[in-house]
Design a protein around this motif. Structure first.
Motif, PDB file in Angstrom:
ATOM      1  N   ALA A 148       0.839  -1.205   0.000  1.00 18.84           N
ATOM      2  CA  ALA A 148       0.000   0.000   0.000  1.00 18.84           C
ATOM      3  C   ALA A 148       0.870   1.249   0.000  1.00 18.84           C
ATOM      4  O   ALA A 148       0.646   2.178  -0.781  1.00 18.84           O
ATOM      5  CB  ALA A 148      -0.927  -0.010   1.221  1.00 18.84           C
ATOM      6  N   LEU A 149       1.883   1.261   0.862  1.00 20.93           N
ATOM      7  CA  LEU A 149       2.704   2.472   0.928  1.00 20.93           C
ATOM      8  C   LEU A 149       3.508   2.650  -0.359  1.00 20.93           C
ATOM      9  O   LEU A 149       3.580   3.755  -0.905  1.00 20.93           O
ATOM     10  CB  LEU A 149       3.641   2.463   2.137  1.00 20.93           C
ATOM     11  N   ALA A 150       4.108   1.568  -0.853  1.00 27.39           N
ATOM     12  CA  ALA A 150       4.935   1.689  -2.060  1.00 27.39           C
ATOM     13  C   ALA A 150       4.114   2.179  -3.246  1.00 27.39           C
ATOM     14  O   ALA A 150       4.563   3.009  -4.036  1.00 27.39           O
ATOM     15  CB  ALA A 150       5.591   0.349  -2.380  1.00 27.39           C
ATOM     16  N   SER A 151       2.880   1.679  -3.365  1.00 24.56           N
ATOM     17  CA  SER A 151       2.066   2.089  -4.514  1.00 24.56           C
ATOM     18  C   SER A 151       1.697   3.570  -4.428  1.00 24.56           C
ATOM     19  O   SER A 151       1.570   4.243  -5.447  1.00 24.56           O
ATOM     20  CB  SER A 151       0.813   1.214  -4.628  1.00 24.56           C
ATOM     21  N   CYS A 152       1.536   4.093  -3.210  1.00 20.12           N
ATOM     22  CA  CYS A 152       1.246   5.520  -3.052  1.00 20.12           C
ATOM     23  C   CYS A 152       2.487   6.373  -3.252  1.00 20.12           C
ATOM     24  O   CYS A 152       2.442   7.416  -3.905  1.00 20.12           O
ATOM     25  CB  CYS A 152       0.678   5.795  -1.668  1.00 20.12           C
ATOM     26  N   VAL A 153       3.598   5.916  -2.658  1.00 20.35           N
ATOM     27  CA  VAL A 153       4.845   6.675  -2.788  1.00 20.35           C
ATOM     28  C   VAL A 153       5.260   6.748  -4.258  1.00 20.35           C
ATOM     29  O   VAL A 153       5.903   7.710  -4.690  1.00 20.35           O
ATOM     30  CB  VAL A 153       5.944   6.027  -1.909  1.00 20.35           C
ATOM     31  N   SER A 154       4.860   5.756  -5.024  1.00 16.38           N
ATOM     32  CA  SER A 154       5.155   5.751  -6.453  1.00 16.38           C
ATOM     33  C   SER A 154       4.601   7.000  -7.155  1.00 16.38           C
ATOM     34  O   SER A 154       5.188   7.484  -8.128  1.00 16.38           O
ATOM     35  CB  SER A 154       4.575   4.475  -7.072  1.00 16.38           C
ATOM     36  N   ASP A 155       3.494   7.536  -6.650  1.00 16.88           N
ATOM     37  CA  ASP A 155       2.956   8.781  -7.222  1.00 16.88           C
ATOM     38  C   ASP A 155       3.896   9.958  -6.961  1.00 16.88           C
ATOM     39  O   ASP A 155       3.975  10.880  -7.778  1.00 16.88           O
ATOM     40  CB  ASP A 155       1.561   9.090  -6.644  1.00 16.88           C
ATOM     41  N   LEU A 156       4.577   9.938  -5.825  1.00 17.42           N
ATOM     42  CA  LEU A 156       5.586  10.976  -5.563  1.00 17.42           C
ATOM     43  C   LEU A 156       6.782  10.800  -6.496  1.00 17.42           C
ATOM     44  O   LEU A 156       7.321  11.771  -7.029  1.00 17.42           O
ATOM     45  CB  LEU A 156       6.049  10.928  -4.105  1.00 17.42           C
ATOM     46  N   ALA A 157       7.184   9.525  -6.698  1.00 15.50           N
ATOM     47  CA  ALA A 157       8.303   9.239  -7.608  1.00 15.50           C
ATOM     48  C   ALA A 157       8.001   9.781  -8.997  1.00 15.50           C
ATOM     49  O   ALA A 157       8.864  10.368  -9.657  1.00 15.50           O
ATOM     50  CB  ALA A 157       8.555   7.736  -7.660  1.00 15.50           C
ATOM     51  N   ALA A 158       6.760   9.587  -9.436  1.00 12.71           N
ATOM     52  CA  ALA A 158       6.376   9.999 -10.792  1.00 12.71           C
ATOM     53  C   ALA A 158       6.434  11.506 -10.978  1.00 12.71           C
ATOM     54  O   ALA A 158       6.482  11.994 -12.111  1.00 12.71           O
ATOM     55  CB  ALA A 158       4.969   9.493 -11.109  1.00 12.71           C
ATOM     56  N   MET A 159       6.410  12.260  -9.876  1.00 11.17           N
ATOM     57  CA  MET A 159       6.507  13.732  -9.961  1.00 11.17           C
ATOM     58  C   MET A 159       7.943  14.205  -9.733  1.00 11.17           C
ATOM     59  O   MET A 159       8.203  15.401  -9.782  1.00 11.17           O
ATOM     60  CB  MET A 159       5.611  14.392  -8.904  1.00 11.17           C
TER      61      MET A 159
END
Lengths: 320, 320
Positions: free
Chosen positions: A68-79
């Protein structure tokens, strides 16, 4: 829930160590108070995972927290952002202490891995549902966004594609009792890697970027459609893991790579003029990236393989 | 949900007007990009409302949106913060267009009332559940918090107490067909008022503050217990609305005022030395505030009424 149950839950979450900077006041007041460093924009994203829809009812709580956390943090990575803070709204059918212990252990490890602090939350009773909001920051005007791809830009992806779907397939398949599912593919499903360092390295280099959650072609559409652009994908350049190639036939691997989703790799476009700089940046990173195609001026997705051209749709491909 | 359903939902929410400043990139990318003004701390709070637990299944969607936002914004009020942005994680059993239209209308009105922009969200299928995160800002070091009450400080509350519980009682009671439930009390339940201007006015004046969501005595405990303090409450000074006094007997009104919750009024402590300044600030505000007691050095809650002393607990009171 009863007061005792809330106290139990709070005990687990208030004991979590914090890793993000800028936390002036954390859990326990009406709001958390936070400081965004000077010269940075705040980046936020909220995601919900519902039991039975986004994760299986029996999933290990530690794995669930990490995924759950990795999939959300991935949105930060994408920015291209730096992770900082998490808020967590947790709806649970009951305060199951064993579940809470495992979940909070997994969450603690994932918070450490990505450098976040849990700064607030809410706990309610109901069907098991997690809403996570991640907060990070990015230097003013330097965020990667979905807008900006131009005809001729290279289309790049990080890591290998389709592994999460292969892992899920292994999980759902009846295994002979003497056979253990491939740990690499399971790991890719349970513990996807948010590409934080890569996203940061791409600032000033990529013309557009996002993370692959719905599948390469569906997500690529989010970069191209608003610009009225298309793409040609070199199907033979799609990156596969050794585990994928060893266990699944090439047609299946390709279908998962194109349409599988949940890999949380980055897909980004790079102008030709920035390719040398990109190569230099990539040499310092742990993850491989590969150019798999080019942005075209005409809308539509076309796959090229062995001299043949194939029309692609977000769901995969159909021959001309 | 199907893609068409998601598009329907997105259509309703992307059309919402925005009122908060500092939105650099709103809905539609991997993250929203936001700017916190220089010299301000970011204040955030997340709350979940589950159908059947926090709201009735048949509640009007427009009222639900207003109540949900106001109850969350109330956490910003309690910190003395200025509201700015909302993210909304919405879990719905189906994409019911009539429900979505009403909900988005109510949300638009509430966003305007409190000056927020919807900057991001997630939509998933499941049991109707809303998680809202509000974001605001407060000048560095000036936020009101739950810590700081001192013996001798006056205990103050805004508005009138118990109205939300009275409104809920009217809602749940079988009404004779010729009788319309009191609109003021219903309004107090459906559309609580987050005391934003009051919270901001209390910066530098109140020693501690929070909003009353669980009930006056339970919430007051959050200000006193961590400091190992107690309070004496002048029960005859509790503020009631005219509608409450007209429709319910004094004992019931007092019980709701002490233990009812959901009023989202502010409860705050003020050192004696700041009372003149407080009076000055309050004269410019639309809401009345009243001192209802004093912080005591000894733990425990005591009620004073007509020369009698009564031991109070978070659930209400019992006589000595």
């Amino acid at each position: 829930m009863g007061i005792a149950e809330f106290e139990l839950i709070e005990r687990y979450f208030s004991a979590l160590p914090g890793y993000g900077r800028g936390v002036d006041l954390g859990i326990g007041d009406d709001c958390a108070l936070l400081t965004v460093p000077a010269g940075q924009q705040l980046a936020v994203s909220i995601d919900t995972l519902v039991e039975g829809t986004h994760f299986l009812a029996g999933i290990d709580a530690e794995q669930l927290a990490h995924r759950a956390l990795a999939s959300c943090v991935s949105d930060l990575a994408a920015m291209g952002a730096t992770p900082a803070w998490l808020t967590l709204a947790l709806t649970l059918p009951e305060a199951d202490e064993a579940w809470l212990r495992l979940f909070s252990q997994g969450l603690a490890a994932a918070l450490q891995r990505y450098g976040l602090s849990l700064v607030g939350g809410d706990t309610t009773r109901g069907h098991r549902t997690l809403s996570l909001q991640v907060h990070g920051w990015v230097p003013e005007g330097q965020a990667l966004t979905r807008r900006g791809a131009k005809p001729g830009d290279g289309i790049w992806v990080s890591g290998t594609l389709g592994d999460a779907m292969a892992g899920l397939e292994l999980l759902q398949r009846q295994q002979p009792s003497d056979q253990v599912p491939d740990p690499f593919l399971l790991q890719r499903f349970y513990q996807p890697t948010a590409r934080i360092e890569l996203g940061q390295a791409l600032r000033g280099i990529a013309s557009a970027a996002l993370d692959i959650s719905d599948g390469l072609l569906a997500d690529l559409g989010h970069l191209l459609t608003p610009e009225n652009l298309g793409a040609q994908i070199e199907l033979d350049r799609l990156p596969y893991s050794a585990a994928m190639l060893a266990q699944f036939d090439p047609a299946r691997a390709q279908q998962w790579a194109l349409a599988g989703g949940e890999d949380f790799e980055l897909c980004f476009t790079v102008p030709h003029a920035n390719e040398a700089l990109l190569a230099q940046k990539l040499s310092g990173l742990a993850v491989d990236c590969r150019r798999i195609g080019r942005v075209c001026a005409e809308p539509g997705l076309v796959g090229a393989t062995g001299g043949e051209m194939i029309a692609l749709s977000a769901q995969g491909y159909q021959h001309f």
